[in-house]
Design a protein around this motif. Structure first.
Motif, PDB file in Angstrom:
ATOM      1  N   GLN A  92      -4.354   8.386   6.397  1.00 35.08           N
ATOM      2  CA  GLN A  92      -4.079   9.037   7.793  1.00 35.08           C
ATOM      3  C   GLN A  92      -4.840   8.015   8.753  1.00 35.08           C
ATOM      4  OE1 GLN A  92      -4.543  13.201   8.924  1.00 35.08           O
ATOM      5  NE2 GLN A  92      -2.888  13.139   9.888  1.00 35.08           N
ATOM      6  N   ILE A  93      -6.058   8.094   8.740  1.00 39.02           N
ATOM      7  CA  ILE A  93      -6.632   7.385   9.443  1.00 39.02           C
ATOM      8  C   ILE A  93      -6.362   6.102   9.687  1.00 39.02           C
ATOM      9  CG2 ILE A  93      -9.251   6.496  10.268  1.00 39.02           C
ATOM     10  CD1 ILE A  93     -10.250   9.198   9.165  1.00 39.02           C
ATOM     11  N   LEU A  94      -6.317   5.201   8.624  1.00 41.10           N
ATOM     12  CA  LEU A  94      -5.580   3.973   8.559  1.00 41.10           C
ATOM     13  C   LEU A  94      -4.534   3.631   9.015  1.00 41.10           C
ATOM     14  CD1 LEU A  94      -6.680   2.937   4.807  1.00 41.10           C
ATOM     15  CD2 LEU A  94      -7.992   2.373   6.919  1.00 41.10           C
ATOM     16  N   GLY A  95      -3.500   4.668   8.800  1.00 39.25           N
ATOM     17  CA  GLY A  95      -2.195   4.389   9.388  1.00 39.25           C
ATOM     18  C   GLY A  95      -2.215   4.667  10.889  1.00 39.25           C
ATOM     19  N   GLN A  96      -2.987   5.770  11.323  1.00 37.45           N
ATOM     20  CA  GLN A  96      -2.980   6.021  12.695  1.00 37.45           C
ATOM     21  C   GLN A  96      -3.675   4.797  13.509  1.00 37.45           C
ATOM     22  OE1 GLN A  96      -4.576   9.782  13.123  1.00 37.45           O
ATOM     23  NE2 GLN A  96      -2.636  10.890  12.497  1.00 37.45           N
ATOM     24  N   ALA A  97      -4.379   4.342  13.117  1.00 35.32           N
ATOM     25  CA  ALA A  97      -5.291   3.072  13.545  1.00 35.32           C
ATOM     26  C   ALA A  97      -4.664   1.628  13.353  1.00 35.32           C
ATOM     27  CB  ALA A  97      -6.713   2.838  13.129  1.00 35.32           C
ATOM     28  N   ASP A  98      -3.711   1.627  12.791  1.00 32.93           N
ATOM     29  CA  ASP A  98      -2.675   0.467  12.459  1.00 32.93           C
ATOM     30  C   ASP A  98      -3.456  -0.459  11.755  1.00 32.93           C
ATOM     31  OD1 ASP A  98      -0.299   1.374  13.715  1.00 32.93           O
ATOM     32  OD2 ASP A  98      -1.119   0.946  15.670  1.00 32.93           O
ATOM     33  N   PHE A  99      -4.015  -0.189  10.556  1.00 27.12           N
ATOM     34  CA  PHE A  99      -4.872  -1.134   9.686  1.00 27.12           C
ATOM     35  C   PHE A  99      -3.862  -2.279   9.329  1.00 27.12           C
ATOM     36  CE2 PHE A  99      -8.708   0.960  10.985  1.00 27.12           C
ATOM     37  CZ  PHE A  99      -9.681   0.505  10.290  1.00 27.12           C
ATOM     38  N   THR A 100      -4.422  -3.174   9.103  1.00 24.68           N
ATOM     39  CA  THR A 100      -3.433  -4.545   8.616  1.00 24.68           C
ATOM     40  C   THR A 100      -4.243  -4.997   7.269  1.00 24.68           C
ATOM     41  OG1 THR A 100      -4.447  -6.169   9.574  1.00 24.68           O
ATOM     42  CG2 THR A 100      -2.544  -5.112  10.683  1.00 24.68           C
ATOM     43  N   ARG A 101      -3.621  -5.966   6.407  1.00 24.49           N
ATOM     44  CA  ARG A 101      -4.514  -6.416   5.428  1.00 24.49           C
ATOM     45  C   ARG A 101      -5.440  -7.443   5.641  1.00 24.49           C
ATOM     46  NH1 ARG A 101       0.616  -8.409   1.439  1.00 24.49           N
ATOM     47  NH2 ARG A 101       1.054  -6.171   0.602  1.00 24.49           N
ATOM     48  N   SER A 102      -5.781  -7.756   6.802  1.00 22.97           N
ATOM     49  CA  SER A 102      -6.749  -8.630   7.248  1.00 22.97           C
ATOM     50  C   SER A 102      -7.844  -7.781   7.923  1.00 22.97           C
ATOM     51  CB  SER A 102      -6.480  -9.420   8.568  1.00 22.97           C
ATOM     52  OG  SER A 102      -5.904  -8.751   9.604  1.00 22.97           O
ATOM     53  N   ALA A 148     -13.940   5.095  -1.375  1.00 23.32           N
ATOM     54  CA  ALA A 148     -13.744   4.137  -0.585  1.00 23.32           C
ATOM     55  C   ALA A 148     -12.923   2.900  -1.315  1.00 23.32           C
ATOM     56  CB  ALA A 148     -14.824   3.324   0.147  1.00 23.32           C
ATOM     57  N   GLY A 149     -13.238   2.524  -2.547  1.00 23.22           N
ATOM     58  CA  GLY A 149     -12.855   1.346  -3.129  1.00 23.22           C
ATOM     59  C   GLY A 149     -11.386   1.711  -3.522  1.00 23.22           C
ATOM     60  N   PHE A 150     -11.059   2.964  -3.897  1.00 26.18           N
ATOM     61  CA  PHE A 150      -9.520   3.298  -4.158  1.00 26.18           C
ATOM     62  C   PHE A 150      -8.691   3.300  -3.050  1.00 26.18           C
ATOM     63  CE2 PHE A 150      -6.265   6.514  -5.908  1.00 26.18           C
ATOM     64  CZ  PHE A 150      -5.811   5.527  -6.587  1.00 26.18           C
ATOM     65  N   VAL A 151      -9.380   3.851  -1.731  1.00 33.21           N
ATOM     66  CA  VAL A 151      -8.776   3.611  -0.529  1.00 33.21           C
ATOM     67  C   VAL A 151      -8.462   2.111  -0.344  1.00 33.21           C
ATOM     68  CG1 VAL A 151      -8.752   4.016   2.098  1.00 33.21           C
ATOM     69  CG2 VAL A 151      -9.564   5.903   0.427  1.00 33.21           C
ATOM     70  N   LEU A 159      -1.719  -0.813   1.699  1.00 32.45           N
ATOM     71  CA  LEU A 159      -1.094  -2.088   1.826  1.00 32.45           C
ATOM     72  C   LEU A 159      -1.381  -2.696   0.522  1.00 32.45           C
ATOM     73  CD1 LEU A 159      -1.673  -2.958   5.531  1.00 32.45           C
ATOM     74  CD2 LEU A 159       0.058  -1.813   4.545  1.00 32.45           C
ATOM     75  N   ARG A 160      -1.583  -2.208  -0.570  1.00 30.15           N
ATOM     76  CA  ARG A 160      -1.652  -2.757  -1.837  1.00 30.15           C
ATOM     77  C   ARG A 160      -2.884  -3.537  -2.111  1.00 30.15           C
ATOM     78  NH1 ARG A 160       3.910  -3.445  -0.970  1.00 30.15           N
ATOM     79  NH2 ARG A 160       5.282  -2.098  -2.306  1.00 30.15           N
ATOM     80  N   GLY A 161      -3.948  -3.346  -1.168  1.00 25.88           N
ATOM     81  CA  GLY A 161      -5.257  -4.061  -1.327  1.00 25.88           C
ATOM     82  C   GLY A 161      -5.865  -4.552   0.102  1.00 25.88           C
TER      83      GLY A 161
END
Length: 383
Positions: free
Chosen positions: A96-106, A121-124, A129-131
């Motif tokens: 949820q945090i990653l989505g709300q903060a618009d994290f990208t593959r980079s 954290a490794g599984f997150v 975005l598949r990794g």
């Protein structure tokens, strides 16, 4: 609260141990290593999520502030301490945090904490975005020599430990030994179990070092500079063995299984105890069980079994378990990741430094090995 990452001893040049597993990365062992983090993240990363347990809030805040000064956008995700962090609910919270903060593959994730933090954290990172990239900063001995290295990630379910997971090698690992200066004694002792495991399966020098310094570990954290040198040697030797193994077999198709020595019984014990036992304590009992199983199968000598009991007892690790839980333990072992169908598979030793596998042992042999480690009184978790 003092910052466990800040070194109190004179820093020396860090050791870099290369891991070659799908991607090449370094495990850096030394002191005062936070300056290495921006280099591992690289210039393409804009956002960093720092995943940490509540008990390491001060350390995580310090890392976040440093990254902000370096030009990164850094956020914090506070997770529960211990195994309760490795759940689907906490995983969803991080997503949820990653989505709300618009994290990208980079973008990237940084874990700070013990094995539960690195596993989660490794599984997150593996699933977003598949990794995306992840860097581990382990703060316990157990995490430095085991969980942070090798790319295994996972969460627990009601049916067992780490049954849901992925292989996702990190971009780097920073083993800052200064973090151990505030580590509680029993957490250090539990971490020694994984180091001793490496000694039994691959590097007998580790067993000699642990045995010769058992008294020093018993006085932790009031120890000499010489013992700190021993700790560094033990960490480097353990990481070097694991690096060799996972470089050859990342996905545990063959060789990597040897790293599970003591874990089939140990994971079952943890599940039966609802994770009230420290992982290292459970693995300690698991190694003695595996040694007794190998002895009864005619593969390991009485002397080598005795060595298991002696070295584990010397550092204060448990070597027995309550005698009334066999049915529950057997059921839990049958769900072990190494099992094939209904056939149980164990990592055992033919001699110290010579691991092998025992497949489908007779049920009476399994029960007989349990009888060798069983005691009547109720189990007491380490520490």
């Amino acid at each position: 609260m003092s910052d466990p990452i800040a070194p109190n001893h004179t820093p020396s040049a860090p050791t870099r141990i290369e891991v070659n597993a799908e991607r090449t990365y370094d495990v850096v062992v030394g002191r005062h290593l936070l300056g290495e983090l921006p280099g591992l993240l690289g210039s393409k990363v804009a956002k960093v999520l720092i995943i940490h347990p509540e008990s390491l809030e001060a350390t995580a805040q310090g890392v976040r502030e440093d990254l902000v000064e370096q030009g990164y956008e850094a956020l914090l995700a506070v997770i529960p301490d211990a195994e309760t962090a490795k759940s689907a609910q906490v995983l969803e919270f991080c997503w949820q945090i990653l989505g709300q903060a618009d994290f990208t593959r980079s973008d990237a994730i940084v874990s700070i904490g013990g094995g539960t933090a690195t596993d989660l954290a490794g599984f997150v990172a593996a699933t977003w975005l598949r990794g995306i990239s992840v860097i581990h900063i382990p703060t316990t001995l157990l995490a430095m020599v085991d969980a942070a290295v090798g790319g295994k990630t996972g969460i627990n379910t009601a049916e067992g430990k780490n049954l849901v997971g992925a292989f996702h090698p990190p971009a780097g690992v920073l083993c800052d030994l200064a973090a151990l200066e505030t580590l509680p004694k029993w957490d250090l002792i539990a971490g020694l179990a994984e180091i001793i495991k490496i000694g039994f399966i691959a590097d007998p020098v580790i067993l000699d070092l642990v045995s010769a310094n058992a008294h020093g570990f018993a006085n932790w954290p009031n120890v000499s500079d010489r013992l700190w040198d021993v700790v560094r040697d033990l960490v480097e030797r353990s990481v070097a063995v694991k690096a060799r193994v996972v470089s050859e077999d990342l996905r545990e198709s063959s060789l990597r299984e040897i790293l599970n020595y003591g874990h089939t019984f140990g994971h079952a014990l943890e599940q039966v105890e609802r994770y009230a036992w420290r992982h290292g304590a459970a693995v300690s009992v698991g190694m003695v069980y595996a040694a007794e199983l190998a002895r009864l199968a005619g593969r390991l000598s009485d002397e080598d079994v005795a060595k298991h009991r002696e070295i584990l007892t010397a550092v204060g690790l448990p070597i027995t378990y309550r005698g009334d839980k066999w049915k529950q333990l057997l059921a839990a072992m049958q769900r072990d990741k190494k099992s094939r169908g209904s056939m149980l598979r164990f990592v055992v030793l033919d001699s110290i430094g010579s691991p092998g596998r025992l497949e489908g042992p007779d049920p009476t042999l399994l029960a007989a090995a349990y009888a060798e480690i069983a005691r009547d009184e109720s189990a007491v978790a380490l520490g």
